[in-house]
Design a protein around this motif. Structure first.
Motif, PDB file in Angstrom:
ATOM      1  N   PRO A 239      -4.105  -7.167  -5.094  1.00  0.00           N
ATOM      2  CA  PRO A 239      -5.084  -6.973  -6.169  1.00  0.00           C
ATOM      3  C   PRO A 239      -4.653  -5.950  -7.211  1.00  0.00           C
ATOM      4  O   PRO A 239      -4.839  -6.155  -8.410  1.00  0.00           O
ATOM      5  CB  PRO A 239      -6.339  -6.507  -5.414  1.00  0.00           C
ATOM      6  N   THR A 240      -4.059  -4.843  -6.782  1.00  0.00           N
ATOM      7  CA  THR A 240      -3.644  -3.823  -7.741  1.00  0.00           C
ATOM      8  C   THR A 240      -2.441  -4.283  -8.547  1.00  0.00           C
ATOM      9  O   THR A 240      -2.350  -4.020  -9.754  1.00  0.00           O
ATOM     10  CB  THR A 240      -3.339  -2.505  -7.015  1.00  0.00           C
ATOM     11  N   GLU A 241      -1.498  -4.967  -7.914  1.00  0.00           N
ATOM     12  CA  GLU A 241      -0.369  -5.521  -8.661  1.00  0.00           C
ATOM     13  C   GLU A 241      -0.848  -6.499  -9.723  1.00  0.00           C
ATOM     14  O   GLU A 241      -0.345  -6.501 -10.855  1.00  0.00           O
ATOM     15  CB  GLU A 241       0.602  -6.211  -7.692  1.00  0.00           C
TER      16      GLU A 241
ATOM     17  N   LEU B 247     -13.673  -3.721   0.471  1.00  0.00           N
ATOM     18  CA  LEU B 247     -12.580  -2.756   0.579  1.00  0.00           C
ATOM     19  C   LEU B 247     -12.549  -2.215   2.003  1.00  0.00           C
ATOM     20  O   LEU B 247     -13.594  -2.113   2.654  1.00  0.00           O
ATOM     21  CB  LEU B 247     -12.781  -1.621  -0.438  1.00  0.00           C
ATOM     22  N   VAL B 248     -11.344  -1.860   2.465  1.00  0.00           N
ATOM     23  CA  VAL B 248     -11.161  -1.282   3.798  1.00  0.00           C
ATOM     24  C   VAL B 248     -10.656   0.144   3.663  1.00  0.00           C
ATOM     25  O   VAL B 248      -9.671   0.397   2.958  1.00  0.00           O
ATOM     26  CB  VAL B 248     -10.162  -2.104   4.631  1.00  0.00           C
ATOM     27  N   VAL B 249     -11.331   1.090   4.310  1.00  0.00           N
ATOM     28  CA  VAL B 249     -10.858   2.475   4.437  1.00  0.00           C
ATOM     29  C   VAL B 249     -10.236   2.572   5.818  1.00  0.00           C
ATOM     30  O   VAL B 249     -10.929   2.463   6.839  1.00  0.00           O
ATOM     31  CB  VAL B 249     -12.011   3.481   4.279  1.00  0.00           C
ATOM     32  N   LEU B 250      -8.910   2.772   5.864  1.00  0.00           N
ATOM     33  CA  LEU B 250      -8.152   2.521   7.098  1.00  0.00           C
ATOM     34  C   LEU B 250      -7.317   3.734   7.507  1.00  0.00           C
ATOM     35  O   LEU B 250      -6.419   4.158   6.770  1.00  0.00           O
ATOM     36  CB  LEU B 250      -7.238   1.310   6.868  1.00  0.00           C
ATOM     37  N   ASP B 251      -7.614   4.275   8.674  1.00  0.00           N
ATOM     38  CA  ASP B 251      -6.784   5.337   9.242  1.00  0.00           C
ATOM     39  C   ASP B 251      -5.422   4.758   9.625  1.00  0.00           C
ATOM     40  O   ASP B 251      -5.341   3.633  10.120  1.00  0.00           O
ATOM     41  CB  ASP B 251      -7.473   5.936  10.466  1.00  0.00           C
ATOM     42  N   VAL B 252      -4.364   5.515   9.386  1.00  0.00           N
ATOM     43  CA  VAL B 252      -3.018   5.031   9.724  1.00  0.00           C
ATOM     44  C   VAL B 252      -2.753   5.162  11.218  1.00  0.00           C
ATOM     45  O   VAL B 252      -2.271   4.230  11.863  1.00  0.00           O
ATOM     46  CB  VAL B 252      -1.952   5.798   8.921  1.00  0.00           C
ATOM     47  N   MET B 253      -3.076   6.319  11.779  1.00  0.00           N
ATOM     48  CA  MET B 253      -2.699   6.606  13.165  1.00  0.00           C
ATOM     49  C   MET B 253      -3.796   6.161  14.113  1.00  0.00           C
ATOM     50  O   MET B 253      -4.626   6.952  14.569  1.00  0.00           O
ATOM     51  CB  MET B 253      -2.391   8.099  13.310  1.00  0.00           C
TER      52      MET B 253
ATOM     53  N   LEU C 142      -2.927  -8.389   7.491  1.00  0.00           N
ATOM     54  CA  LEU C 142      -3.840  -8.842   6.438  1.00  0.00           C
ATOM     55  C   LEU C 142      -3.079  -9.493   5.293  1.00  0.00           C
ATOM     56  O   LEU C 142      -3.460 -10.555   4.795  1.00  0.00           O
ATOM     57  CB  LEU C 142      -4.658  -7.662   5.903  1.00  0.00           C
ATOM     58  N   ARG C 143      -2.002  -8.871   4.869  1.00  0.00           N
ATOM     59  CA  ARG C 143      -1.251  -9.397   3.733  1.00  0.00           C
ATOM     60  C   ARG C 143      -0.497 -10.680   4.092  1.00  0.00           C
ATOM     61  O   ARG C 143      -0.117 -11.449   3.212  1.00  0.00           O
ATOM     62  CB  ARG C 143      -0.259  -8.344   3.202  1.00  0.00           C
ATOM     63  N   GLY C 144      -0.321 -10.912   5.383  1.00  0.00           N
ATOM     64  CA  GLY C 144       0.337 -12.140   5.809  1.00  0.00           C
ATOM     65  C   GLY C 144      -0.632 -13.221   6.227  1.00  0.00           C
ATOM     66  O   GLY C 144      -0.217 -14.257   6.756  1.00  0.00           O
TER      67      GLY C 144
ATOM     68  N   ALA D 207      -8.821 -12.218   3.216  1.00  0.00           N
ATOM     69  CA  ALA D 207      -8.160 -11.176   3.999  1.00  0.00           C
ATOM     70  C   ALA D 207      -6.879 -10.724   3.324  1.00  0.00           C
ATOM     71  O   ALA D 207      -6.552  -9.537   3.315  1.00  0.00           O
ATOM     72  CB  ALA D 207      -7.864 -11.697   5.408  1.00  0.00           C
ATOM     73  N   GLU D 208      -6.151 -11.648   2.730  1.00  0.00           N
ATOM     74  CA  GLU D 208      -4.881 -11.317   2.099  1.00  0.00           C
ATOM     75  C   GLU D 208      -5.077 -10.385   0.912  1.00  0.00           C
ATOM     76  O   GLU D 208      -4.243  -9.531   0.634  1.00  0.00           O
ATOM     77  CB  GLU D 208      -4.190 -12.600   1.633  1.00  0.00           C
ATOM     78  N   GLN D 209      -6.207 -10.514   0.207  1.00  0.00           N
ATOM     79  CA  GLN D 209      -6.402  -9.778  -1.034  1.00  0.00           C
ATOM     80  C   GLN D 209      -7.326  -8.576  -0.904  1.00  0.00           C
ATOM     81  O   GLN D 209      -7.485  -7.831  -1.866  1.00  0.00           O
ATOM     82  CB  GLN D 209      -6.951 -10.723  -2.112  1.00  0.00           C
ATOM     83  N   VAL D 210      -7.956  -8.352   0.247  1.00  0.00           N
ATOM     84  CA  VAL D 210      -8.905  -7.252   0.350  1.00  0.00           C
ATOM     85  C   VAL D 210      -8.196  -5.923   0.082  1.00  0.00           C
ATOM     86  O   VAL D 210      -7.139  -5.646   0.651  1.00  0.00           O
ATOM     87  CB  VAL D 210      -9.591  -7.246   1.741  1.00  0.00           C
ATOM     88  N   PRO D 211      -8.724  -5.087  -0.815  1.00  0.00           N
ATOM     89  CA  PRO D 211      -8.087  -3.788  -1.088  1.00  0.00           C
ATOM     90  C   PRO D 211      -8.174  -2.862   0.114  1.00  0.00           C
ATOM     91  O   PRO D 211      -9.145  -2.911   0.889  1.00  0.00           O
ATOM     92  CB  PRO D 211      -8.907  -3.237  -2.266  1.00  0.00           C
ATOM     93  N   VAL D 212      -7.158  -1.987   0.259  1.00  0.00           N
ATOM     94  CA  VAL D 212      -7.087  -1.064   1.395  1.00  0.00           C
ATOM     95  C   VAL D 212      -6.764   0.341   0.892  1.00  0.00           C
ATOM     96  O   VAL D 212      -5.848   0.528   0.089  1.00  0.00           O
ATOM     97  CB  VAL D 212      -6.003  -1.504   2.399  1.00  0.00           C
ATOM     98  N   VAL D 213      -7.523   1.323   1.373  1.00  0.00           N
ATOM     99  CA  VAL D 213      -7.220   2.736   1.152  1.00  0.00           C
ATOM    100  C   VAL D 213      -6.828   3.330   2.492  1.00  0.00           C
ATOM    101  O   VAL D 213      -7.623   3.323   3.441  1.00  0.00           O
ATOM    102  CB  VAL D 213      -8.430   3.500   0.580  1.00  0.00           C
ATOM    103  N   PHE D 214      -5.600   3.846   2.588  1.00  0.00           N
ATOM    104  CA  PHE D 214      -5.149   4.497   3.810  1.00  0.00           C
ATOM    105  C   PHE D 214      -5.696   5.925   3.886  1.00  0.00           C
ATOM    106  O   PHE D 214      -5.713   6.651   2.885  1.00  0.00           O
ATOM    107  CB  PHE D 214      -3.621   4.573   3.851  1.00  0.00           C
ATOM    108  N   LEU D 215      -6.096   6.341   5.075  1.00  0.00           N
ATOM    109  CA  LEU D 215      -6.396   7.733   5.397  1.00  0.00           C
ATOM    110  C   LEU D 215      -5.381   8.190   6.428  1.00  0.00           C
ATOM    111  O   LEU D 215      -5.171   7.500   7.424  1.00  0.00           O
ATOM    112  CB  LEU D 215      -7.801   7.889   5.979  1.00  0.00           C
TER     113      LEU D 215
END
Length: 249
Positions: free
Chosen positions: A177-179, A66-72, A85-87, A94-102
């Motif tokens: 993954p969530t879909e 999983l990736v914890v990812l700052d937006v800015m 990643l999704r492309g 890489a395409e499927q790794v879950p991401v949580v935005f901060l």
């Protein structure tokens, strides 16, 4: 800096080692170090970087859970990282790794945009460490899943839990993954009306108050990808929730 708060109950309790590999992407050094240390304390292996470019390289090299990812972020921002990643057609991991935005931006439109490009959750600053950890564990539970089970079929829609392959009328359907987890849940409960609260509890496994709008958003994403042909399978039951219904039902 007050980007992270606690509930005043002391350190987050350790749940053992080996929970998974996390990539933390945050350009503010103090917050990055605090997040990395806190996540290691509860049992994760953590890789931390400061830029979007470093994040893409780390996903390829470390294959995080999983990736914890700052937006800015400077340069390549968090939204651009997720789009890349999704492309990443040459790398399924890489395409499927879950991401949580901060993010410090709490505009609802930003949340919708973030989820729409393929993020799995969106946490605004300031946030509680306990809540972030709970959300990370929730996403890992639903993306890792349990035993694969058999192929699910509703009308011309098929889902194979073992290969994570979805087809509609014989054509492949690419899902995050969530879909995938949500569609699997709907198909396992085909022809049964499911409330938003139940979907939120069973699919997201939140141990705190969840936002039902996340269910609405992901139902919308599924419809765009799954219902590109007739008949429509996902139906809204006004005032209650949703049902995935076979046309013959």
């Amino acid at each position: 800096m007050a980007a992270v708060t606690s509930a005043g109950r002391g350190p987050v309790p350790r749940e053992g080692d080996g929970e998974g590999v996390l990539l933390v992407v945050e350009d503010e050094p103090t917050l990055r170090e605090l997040l990395a240390a806190s996540l290691r304390f509860v049992g994760f292996r953590v890789v931390s970087v400061a830029t979007g470019e470093e994040a893409l390289s780390a996903v390829a090299a470390e294959r995080p859970d999983l990736v914890v990812l700052d937006v800015m972020l400077p340069g390549l921002d968090g939204f651009d990282v997720v789009r890349r990643l999704r492309g990443a057609a040459d790398s399924r991991a890489a395409e499927q790794v879950p991401v949580v935005f901060l993010t410090a931006r709490d505009d609802p439109e930003d949340t919708v945009n973030g989820l729409g490009i393929g993020a799995d959750d969106y946490v605004t600053k300031p946030f509680r460490l306990e809540e972030l950890i709970a959300r990370i564990r929730s996403i890992l539970r639903r993306t890792r899943g349990g035993p694969a089970g058999g192929v699910l079929t509703v009308a011309d829609l098929t889902l194979d839990p073992a290969t994570h392959r979805v087809t509609r009328a014989g054509a492949p359907v690419d899902l995050s993954p969530t879909e995938f987890k949500l569609l699997r849940y709907l198909m396992e409960h085909a022809d049964r009306t499911l409330s938003k609260a139940r979907i939120l509890e069973d699919v997201w496994h939140y141990d705190f108050d969840g936002d039902p709008s996340i269910v609405e958003s992901y139902i919308s994403y599924l419809r765009r990808k799954v219902e590109c042909v007739e008949p429509k399978l996902i139906h809204t039951v006004r005032g209650i929730g949703y049902v995935l219904r076979s046309p013959r039902s």
